[in-house]
Motif scaffolding. Sequence first.
Motif, PDB file in Angstrom:
ATOM      1  N   TYR A 187       0.850  -1.180   0.000  1.00  0.00           N
ATOM      2  CA  TYR A 187       0.000   0.000   0.000  1.00  0.00           C
ATOM      3  C   TYR A 187       0.892   1.238   0.000  1.00  0.00           C
ATOM      4  CZ  TYR A 187      -3.392   3.411   1.808  1.00  0.00           C
ATOM      5  OH  TYR A 187      -4.189   4.516   1.989  1.00  0.00           O
ATOM      6  N   ARG A 188       0.650   2.143  -0.933  1.00  0.00           N
ATOM      7  CA  ARG A 188       1.415   3.391  -1.031  1.00  0.00           C
ATOM      8  C   ARG A 188       0.539   4.512  -0.514  1.00  0.00           C
ATOM      9  NH1 ARG A 188       3.358   4.757  -6.501  1.00  0.00           N
ATOM     10  NH2 ARG A 188       4.822   5.982  -5.315  1.00  0.00           N
ATOM     11  N   GLU A 189       0.542   4.651   0.799  1.00  0.00           N
ATOM     12  CA  GLU A 189      -0.369   5.613   1.399  1.00  0.00           C
ATOM     13  C   GLU A 189       0.028   7.045   1.077  1.00  0.00           C
ATOM     14  OE1 GLU A 189       0.500   6.260   5.865  1.00  0.00           O
ATOM     15  OE2 GLU A 189       0.861   4.137   5.443  1.00  0.00           O
ATOM     16  N   GLY A 190      -0.970   7.836   0.877  1.00  0.00           N
ATOM     17  CA  GLY A 190      -0.819   9.270   0.687  1.00  0.00           C
ATOM     18  C   GLY A 190      -1.804   9.950   1.609  1.00  0.00           C
ATOM     19  N   ASP A 191      -1.522  11.168   1.962  1.00  0.00           N
ATOM     20  CA  ASP A 191      -2.345  11.882   2.928  1.00  0.00           C
ATOM     21  C   ASP A 191      -3.803  11.961   2.484  1.00  0.00           C
ATOM     22  OD1 ASP A 191      -2.691  13.488   5.320  1.00  0.00           O
ATOM     23  OD2 ASP A 191      -2.955  15.181   3.947  1.00  0.00           O
ATOM     24  N   LEU A 192      -4.039  12.326   1.241  1.00  0.00           N
ATOM     25  CA  LEU A 192      -5.404  12.460   0.744  1.00  0.00           C
ATOM     26  C   LEU A 192      -6.129  11.117   0.754  1.00  0.00           C
ATOM     27  CD1 LEU A 192      -7.637  14.168  -0.489  1.00  0.00           C
ATOM     28  CD2 LEU A 192      -6.567  13.844  -2.721  1.00  0.00           C
TER      29      LEU A 192
END
Length: 115
Positions: A96-101
């Motif tokens: 999973y490549r989490e991003g803030d949005l």
Amino acid sequence: MTDTGSDRDEGDGSSGGTSFDELLEVVADQHRRSVLYCLQDTDGDVASFEELREHLLAHDLDDSKRATIALHHRILPRLEDAGLVEYDARSDTVRYREGDLAERLLDRLADVEKR
């Protein structure tokens, strides 16, 4: 209204380069959302293909073959195209490549869905 010719977020990278509209489109599908929730809940944000398939079988789909096909041909490719996951077919792992949005949106959706 002025069209800049780009649907991508160029600024802070908080969504991994995925526009808000694209992110909404991606998480609109319950199976993709379910896979993202599962990845959020794993240690290190990494799961095997098999773990994700089992998750889909337990929560969303009732047929093993259907779950495998959906994950391989529809769910993971779309999540990868949106920059939300990296699938390594050799090791059979999904990161999973989490991003803030994406994180904020998934958290809000999870609250609404009461998962």
